[in-house]
Design an enzyme around this catalytic site. Structure first.
Site, short mmCIF file in Angstrom:
data_model
loop_
_atom_site.label_atom_id
_atom_site.label_comp_id
_atom_site.label_asym_id
_atom_site.label_seq_id
_atom_site.Cartn_x
_atom_site.Cartn_y
_atom_site.Cartn_z
N GLN A 107 0.83 -1.20 0.00
CA GLN A 107 0.00 0.00 0.00
C GLN A 107 0.87 1.25 0.00
O GLN A 107 0.35 2.36 -0.10
CB GLN A 107 -0.89 0.00 1.25
CG GLN A 107 -1.89 -1.14 1.30
CD GLN A 107 -2.55 -1.24 2.66
OE1 GLN A 107 -1.98 -1.77 3.60
NE2 GLN A 107 -3.75 -0.71 2.78
N HIS A 125 -1.40 1.48 -4.39
CA HIS A 125 -1.73 2.90 -4.26
C HIS A 125 -0.83 3.80 -5.09
O HIS A 125 -0.82 5.01 -4.91
CB HIS A 125 -1.68 3.31 -2.79
CG HIS A 125 -2.75 2.65 -1.95
ND1 HIS A 125 -2.77 2.72 -0.58
CD2 HIS A 125 -3.82 1.91 -2.30
CE1 HIS A 125 -3.81 2.04 -0.11
NE2 HIS A 125 -4.46 1.54 -1.15
N CYS A 133 -0.10 12.55 -16.54
CA CYS A 133 -0.90 13.65 -17.06
C CYS A 133 -2.27 13.54 -16.39
O CYS A 133 -2.88 12.47 -16.39
CB CYS A 133 -1.04 13.54 -18.57
SG CYS A 133 -2.25 14.73 -19.25
N ALA A 236 8.56 -4.56 12.08
CA ALA A 236 9.01 -5.47 11.03
C ALA A 236 10.53 -5.58 11.01
O ALA A 236 11.07 -6.67 10.78
CB ALA A 236 8.50 -4.97 9.67
#
Length: 252
Positions: A107, A125, A133, A236
Site C-alpha cells: 500500500q 496505491h 498527465c 518489522a
C-alpha cells in the site's frame, strides 16, 4: 535444524512454514515508518499542519488548487529521497525468495521495496516517484518544472503524482493480480498495515478463507489480529530478520 536457540521465533511457526510453497506479503505504512517515512497523517506537519488529508489527496483538491497539492507531494517525495530501506524490507525479500512462488503487495508509495531489491512489487496505491498527465492519465517523464505543477508536454494539462487519491479506484490490473495471488497462496504475511483501508484490507481475509496460513506483524492489534494464525506486535525491522535467520537454520 531446530530454531529454538532464537526464543523470539516459535519453533511451531517455522515448522508450519516448511511445507508452504507460495507466499504473499502485504505491507503498509508501518514498515516504511521504521525507515523514517512519515505515515500519511503524520505528514500533516509544519507548513502542512493546517490542511486535512482530504484537502490534499482528492481529485477535487487537485482541481481546486493543483499548485498546493503538487507542492505537498513534492515535499513528501523529498522526504522519501532522504531515507533508506530498513532491515525489515531486506529480510522480507529474503523470506519471500525462500518460497517457490511469491508476490509482494504494498500500500506504500515510496518505492523502498524496490530500492531494497524486491524484483516484483504490486503497488496498489501508486508511486510518489512517478508522474501522470491529469487528463490523459498517461505516464510522463517529469520535465524541468516551469510551473507548479508542470504541464504535460503532450496536451498541456497539469501533471499529477501517480498515486491513488481518496475517491479514486485502485488500478484494476494491480488489484486483480493481488487478489489472484492471495487466493492461491499457502501463507499470507500482513506487515505494518492497519487493516482498515479497503480493498487491500480484505486480502488477509481472502487468504484465510482460501486456507492460507496468515501471519501478522504489526506494532498494534488490528482487525486482522483476530483471524491471523500468528500475530506478532513487533516492528518489522525487528521481527523479520529474526524470522529469516530462523528459517535459514531450519532449512539448512
Amino acid at each position: 535444524m531446530n530454531p529454538e536457540s532464537n526464543p523470539s521465533i516459535p519453533n511451531a511457526l517455522v515448522q508450519s512454514l516448511s511445507p508452504c510453497r507460495s507466499a504473499v506479503a502485504l505491507t503498509g505504512a508501518g514498515i516504511s515508518a521504521e525507515s523514517g517515512v512519515p505515515t500519511f497523517r503524520d505528514a500533516q506537519t509544519g507548513l502542512w499542519a493546517q490542511y486535512a488529508p482530504t484537502e490534499l489527496a482528492t481529485p477535487e483538491a487537485f482541481e481546486s488548487n493543483p499548485r498546493r497539492v503538487w507542492e505537498w507531494y513534492a515535499w513528501r517525495r523529498q522526504l522519501v529521497t532522504e531515507v533508506q530501506p530498513n532491515a525489515g524490507h531486506v529480510a522480507l525479500n529474503q523470506i519471500l525468495e525462500g518460497f517457490a512462488r511469491h508476490q509482494l503487495v504494498t500500500q506504500n508509495v515510496d518505492g523502498l521495496h524496490q530500492i531494497a531489491g524486491a524484483s516484483s512489487v504490486i503497488e496498489l496505491h501508486g508511486n510518489l516517484h512517478r508522474t501522470l498527465c491529469s487528463r490523459e492519465r498517461t505516464p510522463v517523464q517529469e520535465v524541468a518544472p516551469q510551473a507548479s505543477p508542470p504541464a504535460c508536454p503532450n496536451c498541456g494539462s497539469p501533471l499529477r503524482p501517480d498515486v491513488v487519491w481518496f475517491g479514486e479506484s485502485l488500478p484494476a490490473d494491480a488489484l486483480h493480480l493481488a487478489i489472484e495471488s492471495t487466493q492461491s497462496c499457502d501463507v499470507f504475511f500482513s506487515i505494518g498495515t492497519s487493516g482498515t483501508v479497503y480493498p487491500a484490507a480484505e486480502l488477509p481475509f481472502t487468504a484465510k478463507r482460501n486456507g492460507a496460513l496468515v501471519i501478522e506483524v504489526n506494532r498494534e492489534p488490528t482487525p486482522i489480529t483476530d483471524v491471523a494464525d500468528w500475530s506478532f506486535h513487533l516492528e518489522a525491522g525487528v521481527f523479520l530478520p529474526r524470522l529469516q535467520e530462523a528459517l535459514n537454520r531450519f532449512r539448512h
